[in-house]
Design an enzyme around this catalytic site. Structure first.
Site, PDB file in Angstrom:
ATOM      1  N   THR A  53       0.846  -1.187   0.000  1.00 48.42           N
ATOM      2  CA  THR A  53       0.000   0.000   0.000  1.00 48.42           C
ATOM      3  C   THR A  53       0.883   1.238   0.000  1.00 48.42           C
ATOM      4  OG1 THR A  53      -1.721   1.236   1.176  1.00 48.42           O
ATOM      5  CG2 THR A  53      -0.293  -0.156   2.520  1.00 48.42           C
ATOM      6  N   GLU A  54       0.506   2.225  -0.798  1.00 49.67           N
ATOM      7  CA  GLU A  54       1.402   3.342  -1.056  1.00 49.67           C
ATOM      8  C   GLU A  54       1.623   4.247   0.147  1.00 49.67           C
ATOM      9  OE1 GLU A  54      -1.428   5.977  -3.867  1.00 49.67           O
ATOM     10  OE2 GLU A  54      -1.479   3.814  -4.120  1.00 49.67           O
ATOM     11  N   ASN A  55       0.827   4.089   1.212  1.00 53.62           N
ATOM     12  CA  ASN A  55       1.098   4.873   2.411  1.00 53.62           C
ATOM     13  C   ASN A  55       2.168   4.233   3.290  1.00 53.62           C
ATOM     14  OD1 ASN A  55      -1.015   2.918   2.889  1.00 53.62           O
ATOM     15  ND2 ASN A  55      -1.253   3.786   4.932  1.00 53.62           N
ATOM     16  N   GLY A  56       2.731   3.065   2.869  1.00 51.15           N
ATOM     17  CA  GLY A  56       3.922   2.577   3.535  1.00 51.15           C
ATOM     18  C   GLY A  56       3.874   1.248   4.242  1.00 51.15           C
ATOM     19  N   SER A  95       7.889   4.194  -0.217  1.00 50.00           N
ATOM     20  CA  SER A  95       6.854   3.411  -0.874  1.00 50.00           C
ATOM     21  C   SER A  95       6.761   3.769  -2.353  1.00 50.00           C
ATOM     22  CB  SER A  95       5.508   3.643  -0.184  1.00 50.00           C
ATOM     23  OG  SER A  95       4.505   2.846  -0.765  1.00 50.00           O
TER      24      SER A  95
END
Length: 228
Positions: A53-56, A95
């Site tokens: 997930t791109e938030n990490g 990320s």
């Protein structure tokens, strides 16, 4: 035709289930916000897919039971997640470095329109819309493969699979496969190639709700999913 489609079309859960069956063991996968997030629920037993997930976070698992949420653990869509053994947490910039570095095997996104040449439009400047393309722009140009999950038509019955997108583009020539409520369709050499369709739907009926030519190069399989 609209009433007939409402009776036979797949639910979002069933579309997500079908898409999940094609994800390889050990793949690193980013699931878009909203509908694509459902795919994480339907991984075949025995496969270990590493969700990013791109938030990490990498290595998150199924959603927690209601009341068991830890709101420090969320995906990019602000949905509560669980973590699997080996999960990792990292800065938002790291990320996106993973995304832009080509380290994702697959990204799965929703769509407003998909063109036969693989162009994707999945954001809007319309009334009430957030006027930003977000991380999808990076995902579609950097993941090794990009797929779409979507209803085959809009709420008003207009085709979502079209000859050319008329909405703002997220990416150019980026989509390789589309899982819809009626069919599974590949993008090959700038054409839509039909792979599977609902057995209750004739080819001509499917073509009538598709805004570009459907091509057939091999026998078309039945699109069969469980009753979820």
């Amino acid at each position: 035709m609209t009433l007939q489609l409402d009776r036979i079309k797949l639910t979002n859960d069933q579309i997500a289930w079908r898409a999940a069956q094609d994800i390889a063991d050990g793949a690193y996968v980013n699931l878009g916000i909203g509908f694509p997030e459902k795919i994480a629920r339907f991984q075949p037993e025995g496969r270990d897919v590493i969700f990013h997930t791109e938030n990490g976070v990498t290595g998150f698992g199924a959603a927690p039971a209601e009341g068991q949420e830890d709101w420090d653990l969320v995906n990019a869509g602000k949905k509560a997640i669980t973590t699997k053994p080996g999960a990792a947490f990292f800065h938002h910039a790291d990320s996106f470095a993973m995304v832009r570095g080509g380290h994702l095997d697959l990204a799965v996104l929703g769509a407003f329109q998909v063109a036969e040449n693989g162009d994707l439009a999945n954001w809007s400047t319309g009334k009430g819309a957030v006027p930003a393309v977000g991380g999808a722009m990076d995902l579609v140009q950097s993941a090794k493969r990009v797929a779409v999950v979507t209803d085959h038509v809009t709420k008003t019955g207009a085709p979502k699979l079209v000859d050319r997108c008329t909405m703002p583009l997220t990416g150019v020539g980026c989509i390789t496969r589309v899982y819809t409520s009626l069919a599974v369709i590949d993008v090959v050499d700038g054409r839509f190639v039909l792979r599977e369709k609902l057995p209750a739907l004739s080819f001509d009926d499917l073509q009538s709700v598709t805004g570009a030519t459907l091509n057939v190069t091999d026998p078309v399989a039945d699109l069969a999913v469980p009753a979820l």
